[in-house]
Design an enzyme around this catalytic site. Structure first.
Site, short mmCIF file in Angstrom:
data_model
loop_
_atom_site.label_atom_id
_atom_site.label_comp_id
_atom_site.label_asym_id
_atom_site.label_seq_id
_atom_site.Cartn_x
_atom_site.Cartn_y
_atom_site.Cartn_z
N ARG A 137 -2.05 -0.80 5.81
CA ARG A 137 -3.34 -1.33 5.35
C ARG A 137 -3.15 -2.64 4.57
O ARG A 137 -4.00 -3.51 4.57
CB ARG A 137 -4.05 -0.30 4.47
CG ARG A 137 -4.59 0.88 5.23
CD ARG A 137 -5.03 1.96 4.26
NE ARG A 137 -3.94 2.49 3.47
CZ ARG A 137 -4.08 3.27 2.41
NH1 ARG A 137 -5.28 3.59 1.98
NH2 ARG A 137 -3.02 3.73 1.77
N CYS B 135 0.87 -1.18 0.00
CA CYS B 135 0.00 0.00 0.00
C CYS B 135 0.90 1.23 0.00
O CYS B 135 1.78 1.34 -0.83
CB CYS B 135 -0.97 -0.02 1.18
SG CYS B 135 -0.21 -0.06 2.80
#
Lengths: 304, 445
Positions: A259, A254
């Site tokens: 995340r 990411c």
């Protein structure tokens, strides 16, 4: 008859508890029933500092992602020694079932799960829906600190293969290694329309994504209402539609690797695919010199 | 009588508005847990400030100009109660203060000469504009017309502060230490030192500064006249009813800080007064409370706010809007170095129209307005161009000082000293020096 129904009830409970501990995620119900289970330790890893202090799952300990789970100086995960010390301090043994949870849909809790797994502690669960669901269900929070007797935790193994570095990613890009790349950021970041999400500083000099990566934003595999993971089959289908079927190793990334840990968790633990998390992510790749990128939007940093 | 009824009606309207605001503030998903709490504590804070005249400048003026240390001792009570409250939370959150990290979002800031500058300018701003930022907010609820000018000036001061911040950061802030006293020495030692020091200061103020006797008002202050009929005997009297009938003290106080000295039964001063429903009502909602009562309440609110949401502060939202304004005007740098990494009254951009601090501050003004209306102390003060100008100029100093010090008399003095932050002490010392010199030079006249 009475005995039979009692037996059935016990069986049912046994099955439920079993189901709760078997999978990689546990429900808030299971968590509520196991608050006092000495073999289970709840660990909160929240993005926002100060959340834990003002109320957490009773008995939980707090891991600060920016000091406890990463190296405070180098850009790296916490060292094995620091990790062992952290767990010893928290009264966790190599046999303890660790249930991780946090705010923002378990982003850093999943990061924690990834670090735990790298250091060979497989006996971890993610609380499905995280802190938000626990709060939504009006379950009890506590501000009372609990101290556990110190243990001597020893890191059993270091599973470096769960972590991708720039070389691994470039090998995949140049087809020297067979690997599928998943970019879990928003479509706007993936397409290079923006360099960072709104409100976040632009830390990369280039926009776009790693060549060959497919875009599956992390949120696609959770229920929007409560943040729980979708059923396994649905998750499998979502990735299969994008050509990720576990036939070759997967690399998730990411912006900073946080995340993408959430997606890594789903692929590694729920689907059982061979998956690495690339924690350098776009803030490393988008700054690396001489690497190929794809930038469909054509955004140029600091200029048009 | 009609006026009297009007006040109650108006107070009821304010209460309704606050309730309605509560309802809407609580309907937003993101803020659902905190908004009602912030609204309630904000309103209570405003009520307490108004009831006990918890204005740092007025209190220091009583001390420096009239030699009356009683109100200042009340401020110290707030710091002592706040410190004790914070200790309870710290002990709960960080068992060993030498663990190497600071208590979560406590207002512990970097310490260097920038705090001396910020404190001094803030003190001067108080003398020029007549109040600090929190007192301007609660006095806004009393109809103090200088307050809007001072607050507008503060916003401008914030923008100027942001404009010089990067230079200040590189010159000193980036290398200055963030000192949390208990980190070296532990809780017990610092609890003993700080609370003993505060108590000693309080006793010294009470014993050493007993004040001059009440005399005719000649300070050039502007008692704003009676707001209620039937209290003419009090309307030009500069003595302060200390809140509890029978304890009427005749010490001189800076009465332009008092708001309209209106009390329907202010003459009720006999010790043997019968306790009736109306006498209790008068004690709570009509007479001023002694500063120390306000001090205890402020100290308790300070701890509660830290426990549930964040340390008390009143400049975060003002600073945030100023920063947005400055950015929109294109006069601020794109990046304010290191600013958002410090604990203090944060001015970082937020997507909401109103952050928690905005809700808190609006509720504060509402709570004060409610209280002022009930006690018949709401009246629009007379405004002259001179006063407005001084309010604006003083406000700029307040805003600038609060910006570079990461908070004002609430965010840095109250929440900082309560958190055992060296920054709180340094800022406060400079602020008091600023007020003292400002008063000596008669800037407030």
């Amino acid at each position: 008859m009475k005995n039979l129904s009692l037996l059935l009830a016990i069986l049912l409970i046994a099955v439920t508890v079993q189901a709760g501990t078997d999978g990689p995620v546990v429900s808030t119900e299971w968590a509520a029933e196991n608050l006092n289970n000495p073999d289970v330790r709840f660990v909160e890893v929240s993005v926002e500092p100060g959340k834990f202090e003002r109320g957490h799952i009773p008995g939980a300990v707090n891991f600060r992602w920016h000091t406890d789970l990463v190296d405070p100086v180098r850009r790296d995960i916490a060292s094995a020694d620091a990790f062992a010390e952290l767990l010893s301090r928290s009264g966790i043994t190599n046999e303890t079932t660790v249930v991780l949870y946090g705010d923002h849909n378990n982003w850093f809790a999943a990061w924690g799960a990834w670090v735990f797994t790298i250091y060979g502690h497989d006996n971890i669960k993610l609380l499905d829906g995280g802190r938000n669901k626990w709060e939504q269900e009006r379950r009890p929070l506590s501000t009372r600190p609990v101290s556990y007797s110190r243990t001597t935790y020893e890191v059993a193994a270091v599973h470096d293969h769960l972590r991708a570095d720039l070389q691994d990613v470039l090998a995949a890009v140049n087809r020297e290694q067979s690997a599928a790349l998943i970019d879990i950021r928003s479509p706007a970041e993936y397409e290079g329309r923006v360099i960072a999400p709104e409100g976040i500083q632009e830390l990369a000099i280039r926009a776009g994504h790693i060549p060959g990566a497919v875009n599956v934003p992390w949120g696609e595999i959770v229920n929007p209402a409560d943040g729980t993971f979708l059923p396994r089959e649905k998750i499998r289908q979502i990735y299969a539609d994008k050509g990720i079927d576990g036939s070759k190793p997967v690399i998730t990334y990411c912006r900073i690797g946080e995340r993408s840990s959430h997606t890594w968790f789903a692929l590694h633990y729920i689907l059982g695919y061979e998956t690495k998390n690339y924690d350098g992510s776009w803030t490393e790749y988008g700054n690396a010199v001489g690497v190929p990128i794809e930038n469909p939007a054509g955004t140029v940093w600091t200029g048009k | 009588m009609r006026r009297f009824i009007n006040n109650y009606t108006a107070a009821a309207v304010v209460l309704l508005l606050l309730a309605g605001f509560w309802f809407f503030a609580g309907s937003d998903q993101q803020q659902v847990r905190q908004a009602p709490f912030l609204l309630l504590t904000g309103a209570l804070f405003g009520l307490v400030l108004q009831r006990s005249r918890f204005c740092f400048f007025c209190v220091l003026r009583d001390l420096f100009e009239y030699g009356n240390g009683k109100p200042a001792a009340g401020l110290i009570v707030a710091l002592a109660v706040g410190s004790a409250g914070y200790l309870v939370l710290f002990g709960n959150w960080i068992a060993d203060p030498s663990a190497g990290y600071l208590p979560q979002d406590a207002h512990i800031g970097p310490v260097s000469w920038h705090l001396l500058l910020g404190g001094l300018l803030f003190g001067w701003g108080m003398a020029l504009s007549g109040s600090c930022i929190s007192a301007h907010l609660y006095r806004l609820g009393e109809g103090y017309m200088v307050a809007p000018f001072a607050l507008a000036g503060s916003a401008a001061g914030f923008v100027i502060g942001f404009m010089v911040w990067n230079r200040l950061y590189v010159a000193t802030v980036s290398t200055s230490p963030v000192v949390w006293l208990p980190e070296t020495g532990g809780y017990a030692v610092w609890a003993l030192i700080q609370i003993t020091l505060l108590l000693a200061l309080m006793i010294w103020l009470l014993v050493r500064f007993q004040g001059t006797s009440s005399a005719a008002d000649e300070s050039g202050c502007d008692p704003q006249g009676a707001a209620l009929p039937g209290n003419t005997e009090m309307s030009r009297n500069t003595s302060v009813t200390a809140g509890v009938p029978g304890e009427t003290s005749h010490l001189r106080v800076a009465d332009d800080c008092m708001g309209p000295p209106a009390t329907p039964s202010a003459s009720a001063g006999s010790v043997a007064e019968k306790m009736t429903l109306s006498s209790i009502w008068n004690r709570v909602f009509v007479h001023r409370w002694p500063t120390w009562v306000g001090g205890i309440a402020v100290g308790v609110l300070s701890m509660i706010a830290y426990l549930r949401v964040e340390p008390l502060g009143v400049t975060a939202e003002l600073g945030r809007y100023s920063r947005q304004l400055g950015s929109t005007l294109g006069i601020l740098p794109d990046r304010l170095e290191g600013l958002d990494g410090f604990a203090g009254c944060s001015t970082a951009a937020a997507p909401e129209l109103l952050t928690g601090n905005g809700i808190f501050v609006l509720a504060l003004v509402g709570g004060s307005l409610f209280s002022a209306l009930l006690s018949g102390r709401f009246q629009l003060s007379r405004l002259t161009a001179m006063k407005a100008g001084k309010g604006l100029a003083g406000g700029m100093l307040l805003g600038f000082g609060a910006m570079i010090s990461l908070g004002c008399t609430i965010g840095t003095t109250l929440s900082g000293i309560s958190a055992f932050a060296l920054s709180g002490w340094v800022f406060s010392a400079a602020m008091v020096a600023g007020v003292w010199t400002g008063i000596r030079w008669k800037w407030h006249h």
